[in-house]
Design a protein around this motif. Structure first.
Motif, PDB file in Angstrom:
ATOM      1  N   PHE A 169     -11.876   0.435   1.355  1.00  0.00           N
ATOM      2  CA  PHE A 169     -11.344   0.364   0.198  1.00  0.00           C
ATOM      3  C   PHE A 169     -11.445   0.591  -1.593  1.00  0.00           C
ATOM      4  O   PHE A 169     -11.116   0.160  -2.215  1.00  0.00           O
ATOM      5  N   ASP A 216      -8.859  -7.720   4.895  1.00  0.00           N
ATOM      6  CA  ASP A 216      -9.421  -7.136   5.160  1.00  0.00           C
ATOM      7  C   ASP A 216      -9.531  -5.899   3.052  1.00  0.00           C
ATOM      8  O   ASP A 216     -10.375  -5.165   2.869  1.00  0.00           O
ATOM      9  N   LEU A 217      -9.388  -6.622   2.383  1.00  0.00           N
ATOM     10  CA  LEU A 217      -9.694  -6.102   0.904  1.00  0.00           C
ATOM     11  C   LEU A 217     -10.535  -5.961   0.878  1.00  0.00           C
ATOM     12  O   LEU A 217     -10.714  -5.692  -0.491  1.00  0.00           O
ATOM     13  N   ASP A 273     -13.006  -4.801   2.954  1.00  0.00           N
ATOM     14  CA  ASP A 273     -14.167  -3.507   3.591  1.00  0.00           C
ATOM     15  C   ASP A 273     -14.163  -2.518   2.551  1.00  0.00           C
ATOM     16  O   ASP A 273     -12.702  -2.406   1.383  1.00  0.00           O
ATOM     17  N   PRO A 319      -4.012  -2.351   5.390  1.00  0.00           N
ATOM     18  CA  PRO A 319      -4.937  -3.912   5.349  1.00  0.00           C
ATOM     19  C   PRO A 319      -3.678  -4.602   6.272  1.00  0.00           C
ATOM     20  O   PRO A 319      -2.347  -4.230   6.390  1.00  0.00           O
ATOM     21  N   GLN A 320      -4.316  -5.632   6.908  1.00  0.00           N
ATOM     22  CA  GLN A 320      -3.630  -6.339   7.485  1.00  0.00           C
ATOM     23  C   GLN A 320      -3.213  -7.753   7.118  1.00  0.00           C
ATOM     24  O   GLN A 320      -2.731  -8.519   7.099  1.00  0.00           O
ATOM     25  N   TYR A 346       1.129  -1.158  -0.374  1.00  0.00           N
ATOM     26  CA  TYR A 346       0.056   0.038   0.483  1.00  0.00           C
ATOM     27  C   TYR A 346       0.664   1.063   0.000  1.00  0.00           C
ATOM     28  O   TYR A 346       2.012   1.531   0.643  1.00  0.00           O
TER      29      TYR A 346
END
Length: 340
Positions: free
Chosen positions: A155, A149-150, A152, A144-145, A131
């Motif tokens: 983004f 998360d992607l 969500d 993101p971790q 990122y």
């Protein structure tokens, strides 16, 4: 050196000095500067061999090799993710080179074993997320971790990734999701991520280059490509997803029916040497080399510290599996603006 498109070549051609010289047609699926280094280094050791090289993604190369079966214009295919190389081997499109693999690490020899010597591992690299720290900070988006998360909505419009039909990198992502979450759930998750994707690129390294330039906030790709960009000063941060991640074993293959098989086999032997693999960092290529005696650059991702899945190369490097997964991806995820 010549940077030519794949044209019909004869096995023998007159060199500039008027001496008969071998012509070797190479498709390279690594980064262009590494392709160029390999060509110049090989020609320096083999002055009677004129290398005609073109760079193409693994998906494009597999399509070309299939289309030219029985009358190939390519002698050797170097670089790119191993899955398409394994598929080419399974379909009888490549041949065993017979070169010595005794110095190679286990994962590289495993590639050769799976393919009956037709595809040999030359490097390894882990899949990850990058990122642009400046963009996410400016937009107050939490980085993101994890893969999850992607999905969500924070983004939305911020993610760039390649299309798995053309990109070996993106096919590795697809196969990784399937192995992590199961096939049905993987498609659901990839579709959810897809809602946040602004562009599906043809090349697997393109998304991280776009993130580095500030054209997108987040990219999915191989960590060694991200490391190269971060080392150049771009504000990229690299994430090993919390759920675990897949990896590639880049490969080299000699095409079945190659017009210059001896020069192709010489290229394979050259590409497996420790001194040759140790030169990759000269052009910012930080994959982990397959020769056990090659030098590993300090910038290279430490695979031992990354949560890697037990990637099933035999299954996901088969024609049937790849065809089924790509068909499902097209139907359930899809690229609304496919690049021609």
């Amino acid at each position: 050196m010549k940077r030519l498109g794949m044209i019909s070549v004869t096995t023998l051609a007159l060199s500039a000095s008027g001496v008969l010289a071998d012509e070797l047609s190479v498709v390279c699926s690594a980064e262009q500067d590494w392709c160029d280094l390999m060509v110049s280094a090989f020609e320096a050791e083999h002055p009677d061999t004129d290398v005609l090289m073109v760079r193409k993604s693994t998906g494009e190369t597999l399509a070309q090799v299939r289309a030219e079966a029985g009358n190939p214009k390519i002698d050797v295919w170097w670089g790119g993710t191993g899955d398409p190389h394994l598929i080419a081997a399974e379909e009888g499109l490549t041949q065993a080179s017979g070169v010595d693999t005794s110095e190679l690490l286990g994962w590289a020899q495993n590639m050769a074993d799976i393919s009956n010597g037709k595809a040999i591992g030359i490097y390894a690299g882990a899949l990850g997320i990058a990122y642009n720290a400046d963009i996410l900070s400016e937009k107050s988006i939490e980085p993101p971790q994890c893969w999850a998360d992607l999905e969500d909505p924070r983004f939305e419009g911020e993610i760039q990734v390649a299309n798995p039909n053309s990109s070996g990198t993106a096919y590795t992502e697809l196969a990784t999701f399937v192995q992590l979450f199961g096939e049905d759930e993987a498609m659901v998750k990839l579709a959810a991520v897809g809602k946040n994707v602004n562009s599906y690129t043809k090349s697997g390294s393109a998304p991280s280059k776009a993130a580095a330039r500030g054209e997108t906030g987040v990219s999915i790709g191989f960590m060694h490509d991200m490391v190269k960009l971060a080392a150049q000063g771009f504000p990229l941060k690299i994430v090993a997803p919390c759920e675990g991640t897949g990896y590639e074993v880049g490969a080299v293959s000699v095409i079945e029916g190659a017009r210059n098989p001896e020069a192709a086999k010489a290229w394979v032997a050259f590409a497996l040497r420790a001194d040759v693999q140790s030169r990759a960092p000269e052009v910012g290529s930080f994959q982990v080399p397959s020769n056990s005696n090659a030098k590993v650059a300090p910038e290279s991702p430490d695979l031992a510290s990354i949560k890697l899945i037990d990637y099933d190369f035999a299954t996901y490097g088969s024609s049937d599996t790849r065809g089924r997964l790509l068909a499902r991806w097209d139907a359930e995820v899809g690229d609304p603006n496919p690049q021609k």
